[in-house]
Write a protein that holds these residues in place. Structure first.
Motif, PDB file in Angstrom:
ATOM      1  N   ASN A   1      -5.297   9.020   4.714  1.00  9.53           N
ATOM      2  CA  ASN A   1      -4.863   7.676   4.311  1.00  9.53           C
ATOM      3  C   ASN A   1      -4.181   6.947   5.461  1.00  9.53           C
ATOM      4  O   ASN A   1      -4.409   5.754   5.683  1.00  9.53           O
ATOM      5  CB  ASN A   1      -3.919   7.756   3.117  1.00  9.53           C
ATOM      6  CG  ASN A   1      -4.625   8.065   1.818  1.00  9.53           C
ATOM      7  OD1 ASN A   1      -5.862   8.119   1.772  1.00  9.53           O
ATOM      8  ND2 ASN A   1      -3.875   8.273   0.762  1.00  9.53           N
TER       9      ASN A   1
ATOM     10  N   LEU B   1       0.804  -1.209   0.000  1.00  9.09           N
ATOM     11  CA  LEU B   1       0.000   0.000   0.000  1.00  9.09           C
ATOM     12  C   LEU B   1       0.842   1.267   0.000  1.00  9.09           C
ATOM     13  O   LEU B   1       0.347   2.333  -0.373  1.00  9.09           O
ATOM     14  CB  LEU B   1      -0.921   0.001   1.231  1.00  9.09           C
ATOM     15  CG  LEU B   1      -1.899  -1.181   1.303  1.00  9.09           C
ATOM     16  CD1 LEU B   1      -2.648  -1.143   2.625  1.00  9.09           C
ATOM     17  CD2 LEU B   1      -2.872  -1.152   0.137  1.00  9.09           C
TER      18      LEU B   1
ATOM     19  N   ILE C   1       3.032   0.389   9.424  1.00 13.52           N
ATOM     20  CA  ILE C   1       2.272   1.382   8.668  1.00 13.52           C
ATOM     21  C   ILE C   1       2.740   2.798   9.012  1.00 13.52           C
ATOM     22  O   ILE C   1       2.950   3.634   8.120  1.00 13.52           O
ATOM     23  CB  ILE C   1       0.766   1.227   8.951  1.00 13.52           C
ATOM     24  CG1 ILE C   1       0.267  -0.134   8.450  1.00 13.52           C
ATOM     25  CG2 ILE C   1      -0.017   2.354   8.284  1.00 13.52           C
ATOM     26  CD1 ILE C   1       0.401  -0.360   6.957  1.00 13.52           C
TER      27      ILE C   1
ATOM     28  N   THR D   1      -5.167  -1.936   9.743  1.00 15.28           N
ATOM     29  CA  THR D   1      -4.118  -2.857  10.182  1.00 15.28           C
ATOM     30  C   THR D   1      -4.353  -3.307  11.620  1.00 15.28           C
ATOM     31  O   THR D   1      -4.223  -4.494  11.939  1.00 15.28           O
ATOM     32  CB  THR D   1      -2.742  -2.188  10.060  1.00 15.28           C
ATOM     33  OG1 THR D   1      -2.535  -1.763   8.714  1.00 15.28           O
ATOM     34  CG2 THR D   1      -1.631  -3.147  10.460  1.00 15.28           C
TER      35      THR D   1
ATOM     36  N   ARG E   1      -6.698   5.717   8.095  1.00 13.26           N
ATOM     37  CA  ARG E   1      -7.432   4.543   7.605  1.00 13.26           C
ATOM     38  C   ARG E   1      -6.557   3.298   7.588  1.00 13.26           C
ATOM     39  O   ARG E   1      -6.993   2.212   7.978  1.00 13.26           O
ATOM     40  CB  ARG E   1      -7.976   4.831   6.206  1.00 13.26           C
ATOM     41  CG  ARG E   1      -9.089   5.867   6.196  1.00 13.26           C
ATOM     42  CD  ARG E   1      -9.383   6.354   4.793  1.00 13.26           C
ATOM     43  NE  ARG E   1     -10.410   7.391   4.795  1.00 13.26           N
ATOM     44  CZ  ARG E   1     -10.662   8.195   3.768  1.00 13.26           C
ATOM     45  NH1 ARG E   1      -9.944   8.073   2.651  1.00 13.26           N
ATOM     46  NH2 ARG E   1     -11.607   9.108   3.842  1.00 13.26           N
ATOM     47  N   LEU E   2      -5.317   3.449   7.130  1.00  6.18           N
ATOM     48  CA  LEU E   2      -4.412   2.301   7.076  1.00  6.18           C
ATOM     49  C   LEU E   2      -4.092   1.785   8.468  1.00  6.18           C
ATOM     50  O   LEU E   2      -4.034   0.571   8.700  1.00  6.18           O
ATOM     51  CB  LEU E   2      -3.122   2.679   6.344  1.00  6.18           C
ATOM     52  CG  LEU E   2      -3.220   2.928   4.841  1.00  6.18           C
ATOM     53  CD1 LEU E   2      -1.886   3.424   4.293  1.00  6.18           C
ATOM     54  CD2 LEU E   2      -3.648   1.676   4.106  1.00  6.18           C
TER      55      LEU E   2
END
Length: 420
Positions: free
Chosen positions: A296, A279, A353, A304, A299-300
């Motif tokens: 982003n 991603l 992330i 996760t 959300r990631l």
């Protein structure tokens, strides 16, 4: 908008192939570990796991020009510069890898001769060290594919090689070969993957590599990559510090049980790294609007965390069954370690992330500071907890290190993406 759709489509396709490769690697690792554990027993299995731990501490030495430097360079440079970029990176990686392998062999020879290193561990690591010569230098092709969000060719090569290795390990056991020679099967696997990558790249570029060494770019990779390099060495030392410190306190049999649990757990944690690698280019590296990037990231991180919690709950509930099924008798003590270890996937996933922002902005000193602090936290915790709690104490050290690493990541994200 069409560009976004294309990025999403390619990311999803890449994620599917990464998922297939990861599942294959997990299955192969479980089968190989189960076969070996039942065949060689906890004591020799502990030596095998310790040799692998030493390799994974040594491997980052070859990462002078890692993906965090190479991917942004490939993305931002004109396509006609690709041969020069990959050629310069390959020359640097190959030189470092060759030197690292030769020095490892020399130290192993001296250590085994003087009795400072267990002879079986030394023989295993000698074969494993050969993988450094193939994986990192030829891995520049895999990095090129990663920059295009098209890792399918490299993943297919890895899947085929892993399945072939599994078959060879089963044959190895049936023919009762000495466990000391195991490492050479891993060297063969890495050589096969390297050959497949070279063949694919050459076919895509008119039957030749077309790589060139640019001394200016070579020096840039050395200087720009050196801080990242030190950071990655600290990161991998942090990840393997538990086994390095446990080896000094417990028997090889107990180390084998702990390592068995952690090997299964690390295959699960790798899913977080897979998500980050897939991603990252589409949803972080190529996004320049700060507000959109922050959305982003939120959300990631949420996705996760949710995935890791669900997975940890499932693995925790099935821990005893999994350990008994894979490793058989003699490894019952690994089940409780495994149940606790799977919860490390939550901080590991969040860190992977959050780390994308650090890589996007090439914040190499932040990376180095983060893993130095995590390593120091884990080391200090291990000093207190391992002697009292054994393997559970080592898990405490890992947890402490992850908490510190996440704190540094989040502080940097707040600093870098704060509204002006």
């Amino acid at each position: 908008m069409p560009k976004i759709s294309e990025d999403v489509s390619r990311a999803i396709g890449n994620l599917v192939w990464l998922g297939c490769e990861r599942v294959t690697q997990i299955v192969v690792a479980i089968v190989i570990s189960g076969v070996l554990a039942r065949h060689i027993g906890p004591d020799v299995f502990g030596k095998w796991q310790y040799a692998n731990t030493l390799l994974l501490v040594l491997v980052p030495i070859t990462w002078v020009c890692g993906a965090e430097i190479l991917v942004p360079t490939i993305v931002h440079e004109p396509p006609e510069r690709l041969g020069t970029i990959l050629g310069s990176a390959f020359a640097l990686r190959f030189g470092i890898s060759l030197a690292a392998m030769l020095v490892t062999w020399l130290v192993l020879g001296i250590g085994a001769h003087t009795g400072q290193i267990d002879a079986v561990v030394a023989a295993m690591l000698a074969g494993l060290a050969m993988t450094m010569l193939f994986r990192e230098p030829f891995g520049v092709i895999g990095t090129w594919l990663q920059s295009r969000t098209h890792s399918k060719p490299a993943l297919i090569a890895a899947i085929v090689a892993a399945l072939a290795k599994m078959g060879l390990v089963v044959l190895f056991v049936r023919l009762a070969f000495a466990p000391a020679h195991l490492g050479w099967l891993w060297a063969l696997e890495s050589a096969a993957i390297a050959a497949a990558l070279v063949a694919y790249y050459a076919r895509q570029h008119g039957g030749r590599l077309g790589w060139h060494l640019d001394t200016r770019l070579f020096r840039h990779f050395v200087s720009a990559g050196s801080v990242f390099w030190l950071g990655l060495i600290c990161m991998y030392l942090f990840l393997k510090l538990d086994r390095l410190m446990l080896e000094r306190v417990v028997s090889y049999a107990d180390l084998g049980r702990y390592s068995a649990a952690q090997q299964l757990n690390e295959n699960w944690i790798t899913l977080a790294l897979m998500l980050a690698q897939t991603l990252g280019p589409a949803f972080v590296y190529r996004v320049h609007d700060t507000a959109r990037l922050l959305r982003n990231m939120v959300r990631l991180l949420a996705m996760t965390a949710a995935l890791m919690i669900v997975g940890a709950l499932t693995l925790d509930a099935l821990g005893g069954l999994i350990i008994r099924t894979v490793f058989g008798p003699g490894f019952d003590g690994a089940a409780d370690i495994f149940r606790w270890a799977v919860w490390l996937s939550l901080p590991a996933g969040v860190e992977a992330i959050a780390n994308l922002v650090v890589l996007k902005y090439q914040a190499r000193y932040v990376l180095l500071t983060k893993w130095l602090c995590a390593l120091a936290a884990a080391f200090a915790t291990n000093l207190v907890t391992i002697s009292r709690f054994g393997g559970h104490g080592a898990l405490m050290g890992l947890a402490a290190g992850y908490v510190v690493a996440i704190a540094v990541d989040l502080y940097y994200i707040r600093f870098r993406l704060a509204p002006t």
